[in-house]
Each structure stands twice: as C-alpha cells, then as structure tokens.
Design an enzyme around this catalytic site. Structure first.
Site, PDB file in Angstrom:
ATOM      1  N   LYS A 118      45.067  55.890  38.778  1.00 15.30           N
ATOM      2  CA  LYS A 118      44.748  54.838  39.755  1.00 15.30           C
ATOM      3  C   LYS A 118      43.686  53.952  39.135  1.00 15.30           C
ATOM      4  O   LYS A 118      42.924  54.384  38.260  1.00 15.30           O
ATOM      5  CB  LYS A 118      44.201  55.468  41.040  1.00 15.30           C
ATOM      6  CG  LYS A 118      44.382  54.604  42.257  1.00 15.30           C
ATOM      7  CD  LYS A 118      45.807  54.703  42.760  1.00 15.30           C
ATOM      8  CE  LYS A 118      46.046  53.886  43.992  1.00 15.30           C
ATOM      9  NZ  LYS A 118      47.377  54.178  44.569  1.00 15.30           N
TER      10      LYS A 118
HETATM   11  P1  NAD Z   1      47.547  45.448  51.603  1.00 16.39           P
HETATM   12  O1  NAD Z   1      46.311  44.932  51.001  1.00 16.39           O
HETATM   13  O2  NAD Z   1      48.837  44.749  51.367  1.00 16.39           O
HETATM   14  O3  NAD Z   1      47.381  45.598  53.184  1.00 16.39           O
HETATM   15  C1  NAD Z   1      46.332  46.306  53.766  1.00 16.39           C
HETATM   16  C2  NAD Z   1      46.325  46.046  55.260  1.00 16.39           C
HETATM   17  O4  NAD Z   1      45.250  46.797  55.837  1.00 16.39           O
HETATM   18  C3  NAD Z   1      46.077  44.580  55.627  1.00 16.39           C
HETATM   19  O5  NAD Z   1      46.825  44.251  56.777  1.00 16.39           O
HETATM   20  C4  NAD Z   1      44.576  44.572  55.969  1.00 16.39           C
HETATM   21  O6  NAD Z   1      44.244  43.527  56.866  1.00 16.39           O
HETATM   22  C5  NAD Z   1      44.441  45.923  56.633  1.00 16.39           C
HETATM   23  N1  NAD Z   1      43.071  46.423  56.628  1.00 16.39           N
HETATM   24  C6  NAD Z   1      42.125  46.278  55.669  1.00 16.39           C
HETATM   25  N2  NAD Z   1      40.971  46.834  56.073  1.00 16.39           N
HETATM   26  C7  NAD Z   1      41.207  47.368  57.300  1.00 16.39           C
HETATM   27  C8  NAD Z   1      40.413  48.054  58.239  1.00 16.39           C
HETATM   28  N3  NAD Z   1      39.122  48.306  57.990  1.00 16.39           N
HETATM   29  N4  NAD Z   1      40.988  48.439  59.393  1.00 16.39           N
HETATM   30  C9  NAD Z   1      42.286  48.167  59.647  1.00 16.39           C
HETATM   31  N5  NAD Z   1      43.091  47.493  58.802  1.00 16.39           N
HETATM   32  C10 NAD Z   1      42.549  47.105  57.644  1.00 16.39           C
HETATM   33  O7  NAD Z   1      47.632  46.996  51.102  1.00 16.39           O
HETATM   34  P2  NAD Z   1      48.906  47.920  51.029  1.00 16.39           P
HETATM   35  O8  NAD Z   1      49.499  47.800  49.684  1.00 16.39           O
HETATM   36  O9  NAD Z   1      49.719  47.694  52.237  1.00 16.39           O
HETATM   37  O10 NAD Z   1      48.235  49.375  51.069  1.00 16.39           O
HETATM   38  C11 NAD Z   1      47.875  49.994  52.304  1.00 16.39           C
HETATM   39  C12 NAD Z   1      47.703  51.484  52.068  1.00 16.39           C
HETATM   40  O11 NAD Z   1      48.934  52.030  51.576  1.00 16.39           O
HETATM   41  C13 NAD Z   1      46.651  51.881  51.050  1.00 16.39           C
HETATM   42  O12 NAD Z   1      46.066  53.113  51.445  1.00 16.39           O
HETATM   43  C14 NAD Z   1      47.446  52.108  49.781  1.00 16.39           C
HETATM   44  O13 NAD Z   1      46.808  52.977  48.869  1.00 16.39           O
HETATM   45  C15 NAD Z   1      48.686  52.735  50.361  1.00 16.39           C
HETATM   46  N6  NAD Z   1      49.863  52.651  49.499  1.00 16.39           N
HETATM   47  C16 NAD Z   1      50.355  51.450  49.098  1.00 16.39           C
HETATM   48  C17 NAD Z   1      51.497  51.422  48.311  1.00 16.39           C
HETATM   49  C18 NAD Z   1      52.149  50.112  47.904  1.00 16.39           C
HETATM   50  O14 NAD Z   1      53.278  50.160  47.398  1.00 16.39           O
HETATM   51  N7  NAD Z   1      51.530  48.968  48.117  1.00 16.39           N
HETATM   52  C19 NAD Z   1      52.116  52.612  47.914  1.00 16.39           C
HETATM   53  C20 NAD Z   1      51.589  53.825  48.357  1.00 16.39           C
HETATM   54  C21 NAD Z   1      50.468  53.831  49.151  1.00 16.39           C
END
Ligand code: NAD
Length: 429
Positions: A118
């Site tokens: 990561k």
């Molecule tokens: P992103 O940046 O696209 O979206 C994050 C979302 O969370 C946004 O809507 C943001 O406004 C919201 N957010 C941020 N801070 C917040 C808070 N304090 N309270 C509530 N909402 C909040 O990120 P993502 O890629 O969607 O990732 C989200 C989660 O999923 C993370 O934990 C990431 O590690 C995990 N994840 C992502 C992927 C991927 O393919 N992108 C894969 C596996 C896991």
C-alpha cells in the site's frame, strides 16, 4: 503482541484504533486458530520493506513544498506486491502498513498470485490544482522507480486517487525506463490498457457478497434496505449496483453530509445532482439531510461503510440497526465494535472479502495487459463474479467447519495460504 521494529510510532493514536495494531490482532487470532509457528507469525507481522521518500514540488504559487510519500511492501511470498495509493490527510505510515498487510491476506483469500502493499501521501487532493497533483504524483513515482514494476510492485487507485493518477504513474514509469509499461499500475484509463469493469469492480464485489449472504438467509436484494457511507469510487458504484438490482438504497453520504429517503433514493438522480452541484449532496431535494453519524445508525437491513476506517466503534455500535454489515472500506469496524456486532448476531462481511472486487479486476487487467488480449465487460464481470462467489462460499464453509466468525474464517484462509507458501519456499539463506 508481536514487535514490529520496522515501524516508527509516528502518531499517538489510541491503541484500540491504531490500524496496524488492529491488523496484527486479527493476524494473531488467525495464527492461534491455525496453530502457526511463532517464527512464521513474526515474519508475517512485519512488512518486508518500508519506504518513505521525500517529494519536493513547486506549487502554482512558486513556493516549494516537500511531501512525505510512503510505500509499504508487506509480502511478496505469493507474487508481486499489489496495492493502492491513497491521498488523504489522515495517511500515516502505520495506516499504510496495516493496509499493506490486509492486501496480502485479501489476495491470498481470493486465490490471486499477488502479495500485499500500500502507499500514500498525507494530502487533501481538493486543496491542490490538477497541475500540482500531477507534479506530486510524478515525483512520487520517480522516487519509487527502483521499487515498483509489473513483476515487482503494482500500484492501483485508493481513496483520493483514480484512473487519472494511474495514467500519470504509468507514463512517469514508462518514460523513465524508456518504453511503455502498462502493467506497472492497474485501474488505468482504457486508452492505456485499463480494463472494462474496473471502475465499478469494488462496489460490484461488495454487492455480490451481500447478495450471496442474503441468499443464505433465504432472502434477495429486491426491496432490501441498504445504507451506504461514502459516495466515491466504491460507495458510488455500490449504490448504483444495489439500486439496479432492486434494493432500496435509503441513505448515502460523503465527507460532509448524508441524505435519507424512507422510500429509497433514485441513485441516478442523486448522481446527476452531484455532477451539476460540484460533487456535493447538499440541497438534494427529494431527501432529508442527515449527518454521517446518523447514516450509520439508520434502520436498514444492510449497512455498507465505504469511506474510512474506524467508523463503527464502541461509541456507536449499539445503535447500528443493520443485520448485515458489508465492509466495502478497509477497517471500518473497530475490534471492540466487531465483537459487539458478533455477539448480537449481526453478519459482518469482512473487508478482505467484501472489498476484494477491486483487486480481482486489477488482477484481470494485469493478465489482459500481459497477454495483449482484452476482454469485453461481460467477461470481466463474469470472471470477477466467479472468484468472489467462490471466495464467499469458502469463507462461509470455513466459518461453519471451525465454528468461528466470518472475519476469522477469512483470515485463516488468507493467512494460512501465505504461511503454507512461506514454509514450502523456506527461509533464505
Ligand atoms: P474515494 O476517495 O473515491 O471516496 C471516498 C468517499 O468517502 C467520498 O465520498 C468521501 O466524501 C467520503 N468520505 C471521506 N471522508 C469521510 C468521512 N470522514 N466520513 C464519511 N465519508 C467520508 O475512495 P474509494 O476509492 O471509494 O475508497 C473508499 C474505501 O474503500 C477506502 O477504505 C479504500 O481503502 C477502500 N477500497 C477502495 C478500493 C478501490 O478500488 N478504490 C478497493 C478496495 C478498498
């Protein structure tokens, strides 16, 4: 708890929510269940390589700022390191290390030939111009140039990064080595070797495991009440797919605000509203505004935390009303909250299973790139679905056989496979 000498304790996080300690606790529980040798446990508790680089960048104002960029390579026992790069103000080396470890177990659980890694930079992307973000990204990747590569370590998007950053990373790496290397990152735009289906993959995977869990309860997605925290890459895709499958998405939220509708939100209309409204949910007319805290405790069947870690804690766990919690985010439920949900019979679909759809399609993207043969979206989705459904049933079977919760079952499968490969490979020298 096992010592982790490679990691400085740079943030005074309370021990019970330090993400790395939490990750080690889950590893130790799996090691106890599997009766793993103490030496093997010690190897698996420590990241193989911890890299922090300094990223000097000239901002648009002419001022020079230096950012710290981290890449933690936890394990490459099963294959090249694999894992996202996160841009978020709360990024710390310990958080990145925890997420790298989760990636190792996730890839092993899904049976894909990758290790875990990561990366991240502690910045709020919205505070920087596109040009500044591009310079930050390119300098970060050029500092990591000797430590990444299509058979060494393959970054992907995570919070705060997307296909745009992956294209910059691919270009920077390629220019430095002198030829195009699409396989160095996944989650790329289609124009440079990305895969169809990647954008929706993590949300789709979460929807698939919820659908399977409902099936086991004799229910279906039709009419199921779902609340989703986070409306980004993962939460936005999950909301869309639950909506299309006939579920009632009663609440969604982002970092500033949530919205709630008893009768179910029209997700395409919410998305169109956000596009026209600078990505804000504020003022959406056909719903009631709620806080993020309220979203987590809505009266729903399925809760999908898809934002940050440590969202369901000792403080709010008793108010959670969902019967299924699908961890689309990494680590959204703390250790204590997890125990409490278990005690109440709430089904927790653990992150290393529930959000694995992204790394599965990253793997499929890498396979397509290496074979110079690209598939249609239907095939990508079908291959991903097969792997997700298979992993879900393996976890349920392990849980039933060993009489352990789903999370521990998922960990024993992931950790067990890595431990077996480690003992088969042996220790060098
Ligand atoms: P992103 O940046 O696209 O979206 C994050 C979302 O969370 C946004 O809507 C943001 O406004 C919201 N957010 C941020 N801070 C917040 C808070 N304090 N309270 C509530 N909402 C909040 O990120 P993502 O890629 O969607 O990732 C989200 C989660 O999923 C993370 O934990 C990431 O590690 C995990 N994840 C992502 C992927 C991927 O393919 N992108 C894969 C596996 C896991």
């Amino acid at each position: 708890m096992i010592s982790t000498s490679l990691l400085p304790l740079e943030t005074p996080t309370p021990a019970h929510i330090c993400p790395f300690d939490q990750a080690c606790s889950y590893l130790e529980a799996a090691a106890r269940e599997l009766k793993l040798d103490q030496g093997i446990l010690e190897i698996l508790s420590n990241p193989r390589k911890v890299i922090t680089v300094s990223i000097p960048v000239k901002l648009d104002s002419g001022e020079i700022r230096v950012f710290a960029g981290h890449r933690v390579q936890h394990s490459d026992i099963l294959g090249p390191y694999k894992g996202g790069i996160r841009y978020h103000p709360a990024v710390t080396l310990r958080e990145v290390s925890a997420l790298a470890m989760l990636m190792t177990w996730k890839c092993a659980l899904l049976g894909i030939p990758y290790g875990g890694a990561k990366g991240g930079i502690a910045i709020a992307p919205k505070n920087y111009s596109v040009g500044e973000l591009e310079r930050i990204t390119r300098r970060f990747i050029s500092e990591l140039i000797k430590d990444i590569g299509p058979s060494v370590d393959i970054p992907a998007p995570d919070m705060g990064t997307s296909a745009r950053e992956m294209a910059w990373m691919m270009d920077t790496y390629s220019v430095n080595v002198g030829h195009a290397v699409p396989g160095v990152v996944t989650g790329k735009p289609l124009s440079v070797g990305g895969s169809l289906g990647r954008e929706m993959a993590t949300g789709r995977g979460a929807m698939i495991v919820v659908r399977e869990a409902l099936k086991d309860l004799g229910k279906s997605l039709q009419g199921t009440r779902v609340a989703i925290q986070g409306f980004g890459n993962v939460g936005g895709a999950a909301a869309q797919l639950f909506y299309e499958a006939g579920a009632k998405v009663i609440g969604v939220s982002n970092s500033t605000i949530g919205i709630y509708s008893e009768t179910g939100l029209d997700i395409p209309a919410v998305k169109a509203y956000m596009t026209a409204n600078h990505q804000s949910l504020l003022g959406y007319p056909q719903a009631t505004a709620i806080s993020n805290a309220e979203l987590l405790t809505l009266p729903c069947d399925v809760l999908v935390p898809a934002a940050l870690e440590n969202q369901i804690t000792e403080e709010n766990v008793n108010q959670v009303q969902a019967k299924i919690v699908a961890e689309a985010a990494n680590g959204p439920v703390t250790l204590e909250a997890d125990r409490s949900l278990q005690a109440r019979g709430v089904i927790v679909l653990p992150d290393i299973l529930a959000n694995a759809g992204g790394v599965v399609v990253s793997y499929l993207e890498w396979v397509q790139g290496l074979s110079y043969l690209f598939w249609d979206e239907e095939r990508v989705n079908r291959e991903m679905e097969n792997l997700m459904v298979h992993a879900y049933h393996e976890v349920v079977e392990q849980s039933r056989k060993r009489e352990i919760p789903l999370r521990l079952a998922a960990y024993t499968l992931g950790v067990g496979r890595v431990a077996k490969a480690l003992s088969d490979r042996g220790l060098y020298p």
